[in-house]
Design a protein around this motif. Structure first.
Motif, mmCIF file in Angstrom:
data_model
loop_
_atom_site.group_PDB
_atom_site.id
_atom_site.type_symbol
_atom_site.label_atom_id
_atom_site.label_comp_id
_atom_site.label_asym_id
_atom_site.label_seq_id
_atom_site.Cartn_x
_atom_site.Cartn_y
_atom_site.Cartn_z
ATOM 1 N N LEU A 20 10.841 -36.228 13.048
ATOM 2 C CA LEU A 20 11.761 -35.932 13.161
ATOM 3 C C LEU A 20 13.015 -35.290 12.591
ATOM 4 N N PRO A 21 14.269 -34.638 13.634
ATOM 5 C CA PRO A 21 14.861 -33.716 13.974
ATOM 6 C C PRO A 21 15.534 -34.146 12.310
ATOM 7 N N THR A 22 15.860 -33.278 11.352
ATOM 8 C CA THR A 22 16.731 -33.220 10.427
ATOM 9 C C THR A 22 17.756 -33.831 10.441
ATOM 10 N N LYS A 23 19.101 -34.505 10.984
ATOM 11 C CA LYS A 23 19.652 -35.475 10.850
ATOM 12 C C LYS A 23 19.258 -36.368 11.246
ATOM 13 N N GLU A 24 18.307 -36.708 11.866
ATOM 14 C CA GLU A 24 17.341 -38.289 11.843
ATOM 15 C C GLU A 24 16.755 -39.148 11.038
ATOM 16 N N ARG A 25 16.398 -37.811 10.424
ATOM 17 C CA ARG A 25 15.590 -38.070 8.801
ATOM 18 C C ARG A 25 16.776 -38.471 7.889
ATOM 19 N N GLU A 26 17.637 -37.594 7.711
ATOM 20 C CA GLU A 26 18.860 -38.017 6.858
ATOM 21 C C GLU A 26 19.459 -39.261 7.030
ATOM 22 N N LEU A 27 19.406 -39.861 8.448
ATOM 23 C CA LEU A 27 20.340 -41.120 8.480
ATOM 24 C C LEU A 27 19.021 -42.157 8.642
ATOM 25 N N LEU A 28 17.617 -42.292 8.604
ATOM 26 C CA LEU A 28 17.144 -43.197 8.485
ATOM 27 C C LEU A 28 16.143 -43.004 7.192
ATOM 28 N N PHE A 29 16.751 -42.651 5.794
ATOM 29 C CA PHE A 29 16.795 -42.613 5.022
ATOM 30 C C PHE A 29 18.144 -43.361 4.119
ATOM 31 N N LEU A 30 19.223 -42.171 4.400
ATOM 32 C CA LEU A 30 20.274 -42.974 3.813
ATOM 33 C C LEU A 30 20.262 -44.402 3.973
ATOM 34 N N LEU A 31 20.251 -45.099 5.061
ATOM 35 C CA LEU A 31 19.721 -46.195 5.492
ATOM 36 C C LEU A 31 19.415 -47.309 4.781
ATOM 37 N N ALA A 32 18.101 -46.591 4.779
ATOM 38 C CA ALA A 32 16.758 -47.302 4.461
ATOM 39 C C ALA A 32 17.038 -47.153 2.425
ATOM 40 N N LYS A 33 17.826 -46.607 2.116
ATOM 41 C CA LYS A 33 17.679 -46.324 0.821
ATOM 42 C C LYS A 33 19.157 -47.147 0.124
ATOM 43 N N HIS A 34 19.681 -47.892 1.225
ATOM 44 C CA HIS A 34 20.401 -49.324 1.310
ATOM 45 C C HIS A 34 20.484 -50.143 1.454
ATOM 46 N N PRO A 35 19.719 -50.824 2.041
ATOM 47 C CA PRO A 35 18.852 -52.186 2.672
ATOM 48 C C PRO A 35 20.319 -52.805 2.334
ATOM 49 N N ASN A 36 20.385 -53.562 4.010
ATOM 50 C CA ASN A 36 21.306 -54.535 3.680
ATOM 51 C C ASN A 36 23.202 -54.670 3.839
#
Length: 98
Positions: A20-36
């Motif tokens: 995953l490119p950096t911004k995609e990875r950051e986006l995925l992890f941000l969303l996943a760190k705060h489920p729902n």
């Protein structure tokens, strides 16, 4: 099927490392760190690209689409659109007809 290691920012899908490119990875992890939690496009843009960036929220839409293509294989669905509000991370198995 999706494993995210918050310590080293590694993402695995069915045991395979995701590229995953950096911004995609950051986006995925941000969303996943705060489920729902529902994030607006503006909030995601400010968090990932910074409030001083010169761009627009369509960038977020493109990155969400790219991440979905990479992580939503088979029946697994992780990133959900909340109509009129934004996006959230939640694991759901797709059923036939969805």
């Amino acid at each position: 099927p999706l494993v995210l290691n918050l310590e080293d920012y590694d993402a695995l899908l069915d045991g395979q490392s995701l590229t995953l490119p950096t911004k995609e990875r950051e986006l995925l992890f941000l969303l996943a760190k705060h489920p729902n939690r529902v994030w607006s496009l503006e909030e995601l843009y400010a968090k990932i690209w910074g409030s001083d960036s010169h761009g627009d929220t369509r960038t977020v839409l493109v990155h969400i689409s790219n991440v979905r293509k990479k992580i939503e294989l088979g029946s697994a669905r992780f990133i959900h659109t909340v109509r009129g509000m934004g996006y959230k991370f939640q694991y759901v198995e797709k059923s036939d007809g969805v």
